[in-house]
Design an enzyme around this catalytic site. Sequence first.
Site, PDB file in Angstrom:
ATOM      1  N   HIS A 284       0.830  -1.204   0.000  1.00  0.00           N
ATOM      2  CA  HIS A 284       0.000   0.000   0.000  1.00  0.00           C
ATOM      3  C   HIS A 284       0.868   1.259   0.000  1.00  0.00           C
ATOM      4  O   HIS A 284       0.538   2.266  -0.638  1.00  0.00           O
ATOM      5  CB  HIS A 284      -0.918  -0.024   1.216  1.00  0.00           C
ATOM      6  CG  HIS A 284      -1.752   1.196   1.381  1.00  0.00           C
ATOM      7  ND1 HIS A 284      -1.669   2.008   2.483  1.00  0.00           N
ATOM      8  CD2 HIS A 284      -2.671   1.768   0.572  1.00  0.00           C
ATOM      9  CE1 HIS A 284      -2.513   3.016   2.359  1.00  0.00           C
ATOM     10  NE2 HIS A 284      -3.127   2.901   1.213  1.00  0.00           N
TER      11      HIS A 284
ATOM     12  N   GLU B 211      -3.418   7.822   7.577  1.00  0.00           N
ATOM     13  CA  GLU B 211      -4.555   7.069   7.043  1.00  0.00           C
ATOM     14  C   GLU B 211      -4.962   5.965   8.013  1.00  0.00           C
ATOM     15  O   GLU B 211      -6.149   5.725   8.239  1.00  0.00           O
ATOM     16  CB  GLU B 211      -4.193   6.484   5.684  1.00  0.00           C
ATOM     17  CG  GLU B 211      -5.331   5.779   4.978  1.00  0.00           C
ATOM     18  CD  GLU B 211      -4.955   5.316   3.585  1.00  0.00           C
ATOM     19  OE1 GLU B 211      -5.601   4.364   3.102  1.00  0.00           O
ATOM     20  OE2 GLU B 211      -4.021   5.885   2.989  1.00  0.00           O
TER      21      GLU B 211
ATOM     22  N   GLU C 292       1.897   1.896  -3.453  1.00  0.00           N
ATOM     23  CA  GLU C 292       0.761   2.406  -4.233  1.00  0.00           C
ATOM     24  C   GLU C 292       0.726   3.931  -4.168  1.00  0.00           C
ATOM     25  O   GLU C 292       0.530   4.613  -5.185  1.00  0.00           O
ATOM     26  CB  GLU C 292      -0.548   1.813  -3.710  1.00  0.00           C
ATOM     27  CG  GLU C 292      -1.795   2.346  -4.395  1.00  0.00           C
ATOM     28  CD  GLU C 292      -2.976   2.464  -3.458  1.00  0.00           C
ATOM     29  OE1 GLU C 292      -3.552   3.572  -3.377  1.00  0.00           O
ATOM     30  OE2 GLU C 292      -3.320   1.460  -2.808  1.00  0.00           O
ATOM     31  N   HIS C 293       0.924   4.472  -2.982  1.00  0.00           N
ATOM     32  CA  HIS C 293       0.970   5.933  -2.834  1.00  0.00           C
ATOM     33  C   HIS C 293       2.173   6.522  -3.575  1.00  0.00           C
ATOM     34  O   HIS C 293       2.057   7.556  -4.247  1.00  0.00           O
ATOM     35  CB  HIS C 293       1.057   6.301  -1.354  1.00  0.00           C
ATOM     36  CG  HIS C 293      -0.246   6.238  -0.637  1.00  0.00           C
ATOM     37  ND1 HIS C 293      -0.805   7.326  -0.006  1.00  0.00           N
ATOM     38  CD2 HIS C 293      -1.121   5.216  -0.437  1.00  0.00           C
ATOM     39  CE1 HIS C 293      -1.960   6.981   0.560  1.00  0.00           C
ATOM     40  NE2 HIS C 293      -2.163   5.698   0.309  1.00  0.00           N
TER      41      HIS C 293
END
Length: 456
Positions: A75, A155, A78-79
């Site tokens: 993840h 997040e 992904e950013h």
Amino acid sequence: MNRWLCRLTLALFVVHGPVAILPAAALPTPVSAFRLDNGLEVVVIEDHRAPVVVHMVWYRAGAADERPGVSGVAHFLEHLMFKGTETMAPGEFSRVVAANGGSDNAFTSWDFTGYFQRIAADRLDLVMKMEADRMRGLILSEDDWRTERDVIIEERNQRTDSDPGAIFGEQKRAAQYLNHPYGTPVIGWRHEMEALTRADALDWYRTNYAPNNAILIVAGDVTPDGVRALAERHYGPLAPSEGIAERRRPQEPPQLAERRLSYTDPRVTQPLLTRSYLAPERDAGAQDEAAALTILAEILGGDSQTSVLGRSLQFDSRVAVYTGAYYDGLSYDDTSFTLVVAPGDGVDPAEAEAALDRVLADFLAGGIDADQFARIKTRIHAGQIYALDDIDGLARRYGQALTSGLTVADVQAWPEVLDAVSEADVLAAAGRLFDRRRAVTGWSLPPDGAAAGVGQ
């Protein structure tokens, strides 16, 4: 950018509402598939009703493929994929898409990571060029990765640590998977996220981001020949990576005793019972058991007014204010089948759990109502027809299936496999599934909501 985790958007992938039952031969949407010389798999879904296209790249690499100690790196990357290349500045990718009237985003789950753009069909060449560029050309500066690590930690603060339901779900999943990496959250464990480095991200990128580990899906106002020409132009020159092999993950040992957990939190306002069982996923060429479980979830909890749990616990006995049953067959390894009961006001948690046990026992003993079975088949059939109008949904359906080990033929056969399921098949699957010795039962409760027997 509004990035999301597949884990946090359960409704997109869990089979709870209508699912596919429509003969493959009746599908009006032409689907083509081919492979480039460098190993990139390409799927083209034609829909010429509007001059719009969805361009998606799915990588066969998700959170369950991370090495121990770097949870959240899939993840995290992904950013970081929006941080630029030699030809594009950080953030320029999304700005160019927006300037051309499109939208873009990305998502990570346990089995895959995906990137997509929705844009006018005559801009396909543009977005394909940019996506191919960052498949191999990502550049990360010191400031880029440190800033983005802070973003993913925040997040987690907002989506997990501040939400008692998310914390409970995370803890329960860890109890479900003792050995398999599905027990690790997609976003990562906080202490490991805080230790992620630029080297971790680049190692993940260089290991997994390659044409021979990716699937390109293009859906909309396109032709197979046109997509092939663009794919060969932009993705074709990218060299494949050596060492990419079939994924082999640690598997679960046999479960010999029920696992129970009780989570209390002052922020919990509604007690909630969940019980889950490991269940087989959809396997290539062998989807029958998954089809039976898909329909079982509909029968038990698909509609609160007509489902077995809803009628019995919400309307007849009024033990619960909410019930549900969930099964997600699109998974690379064994998945789970989950039952949910939210007790009504004044209902003791132990009473609610006992009522669930009685309903399941009665269901296994009494069988399936033929009229209900027919209604479910009709509703599922209608849902599949409506789904054909959503090119984004169609692209996601193929992308998730292919990254879960299925083939295009399996996706196209799925409606017929579902349609062939009988009442006896569903009952047999339920009998194999519902064994308390192989269950994980969890309660989420306010501090004063514990009851005798709960969590023991």
